[in-house]
Design a protein around this motif. Structure first.
Motif, mmCIF file in Angstrom:
data_model
loop_
_atom_site.group_PDB
_atom_site.id
_atom_site.type_symbol
_atom_site.label_atom_id
_atom_site.label_comp_id
_atom_site.label_asym_id
_atom_site.label_seq_id
_atom_site.Cartn_x
_atom_site.Cartn_y
_atom_site.Cartn_z
ATOM 1 N N VAL A 29 0.848 -1.202 0.000
ATOM 2 C CA VAL A 29 0.000 0.000 0.000
ATOM 3 C C VAL A 29 0.883 1.251 0.000
ATOM 4 N N LEU A 30 1.930 1.234 0.826
ATOM 5 C CA LEU A 30 2.842 2.383 0.887
ATOM 6 C C LEU A 30 3.568 2.575 -0.443
ATOM 7 N N MET A 105 -5.086 0.187 -4.035
ATOM 8 C CA MET A 105 -4.184 -0.941 -3.799
ATOM 9 C C MET A 105 -4.662 -1.771 -2.613
ATOM 10 N N ALA A 106 -5.070 -1.099 -1.547
ATOM 11 C CA ALA A 106 -5.541 -1.814 -0.355
ATOM 12 C C ALA A 106 -6.684 -2.747 -0.723
ATOM 13 N N ILE A 109 -5.750 -5.919 -2.706
ATOM 14 C CA ILE A 109 -5.062 -7.018 -2.011
ATOM 15 C C ILE A 109 -5.843 -7.487 -0.778
ATOM 16 N N GLY A 110 -7.133 -7.146 -0.747
ATOM 17 C CA GLY A 110 -8.019 -7.711 0.272
ATOM 18 C C GLY A 110 -8.057 -6.980 1.603
ATOM 19 N N LEU A 111 -7.456 -5.786 1.637
ATOM 20 C CA LEU A 111 -7.545 -4.979 2.869
ATOM 21 C C LEU A 111 -8.743 -4.048 2.770
ATOM 22 N N GLY A 112 -9.312 -3.727 3.922
ATOM 23 C CA GLY A 112 -10.356 -2.705 3.953
ATOM 24 C C GLY A 112 -9.707 -1.371 4.244
ATOM 25 N N LEU A 150 -7.195 4.884 6.557
ATOM 26 C CA LEU A 150 -7.413 3.900 7.619
ATOM 27 C C LEU A 150 -7.399 2.527 6.987
ATOM 28 N N LEU A 151 -6.759 1.578 7.651
ATOM 29 C CA LEU A 151 -6.629 0.225 7.102
ATOM 30 C C LEU A 151 -6.982 -0.817 8.144
#
Ligand SMILES: Cc1cc2nc3c(=O)[nH]c(=O)nc-3n(C[C@H](O)[C@H](O)[C@H](O)COP(=O)(O)O)c2cc1C
Length: 176
Positions: A29-30, A105-106, A109-112, A150-151
């Motif tokens: 993400v970064l 991107m988050a 790759i399956g991140l909220g 926020l992740l």
């Protein structure tokens, strides 16, 4: 997955399970943020990664409403995006491009994740969000808060958008 399909699936996620975001995914993400375009290629940004629960609780009070406070306190990570307004007159746009890249991107790759606006917003104590956050993240005067991403691991994810339902009447073609 092709990019349009990823964009169709991307949604803001405001409820997280409390599980930790894996370091390798956070790094991706970064990296997506650092790959963002910027006016004149100035890249006026700096990111602060916040994982400490006490700092997340403080960041929650950078906004004056319960909805944003709840989701910030619930997140596992916040990536705070600052830009140097003396380095680029497009600093808000540059920081926003970073936010968009990281948010997409988050999701991919399956991140909220959810955008927590900072610029032009008011903290719970009545100060600007920028002045409030500066007190505990201690960034220099020439940097300003744009927003935070926020992740977390998504507890639920809204439905994808349908390409057929997009308001194509918002698109206007020049007539010759
Ligand atoms: C500039 C900007 C600021 C936003 N600020 C917030 C915010 O402070 N809190 C929040 O919950 N969502 C925020 N969002 C997310 C939007 O509410 C969200 O993108 C919109 O409702 C559409 O939903 P979707 O992202 O699921 O497509 C922001 C989005 C953008 C682009």
């Amino acid at each position: 997955m092709e990019l349009l399909e990823l964009m169709r699936r991307r949604r803001s996620v405001r409820h997280y399970t409390g599980e930790a975001v894996p370091e390798d995914k956070l790094k991706m993400v970064l990296q997506a943020g650092l790959l963002s375009p910027s006016g004149k290629g100035a890249r006026p940004w700096e990111f602060i990664v916040v994982r400490n629960k006490e700092t997340l609780a403080k960041l929650a009070l950078s906004r004056d409403n319960a909805h944003n406070q709840r989701m910030t306190a619930e997140a596992d990570v916040a990536i705070v995006v600052l830009c140097d307004s003396q380095k680029a007159d497009t600093w808000v746009e540059d920081g926003s491009a970073v936010m968009s890249n990281m948010h997409l991107m988050a999701d991919a790759i399956g991140l909220g994740s959810c955008w927590l606006q900072g610029h032009l917003r008011t903290a719970a104590d009545g100060q600007s969000a920028d002045a409030y956050v500066r007190q505990f993240l201690h960034y220099p005067e020439n940097y300003s808060l744009v927003a935070s991403l926020l992740l977390g691991i998504p507890a639920k994810h809204a439905d994808p958008y349908e390409l057929e339902s997009l308001p194509m009447d918002k698109v206007h073609y020049e007539e010759f």
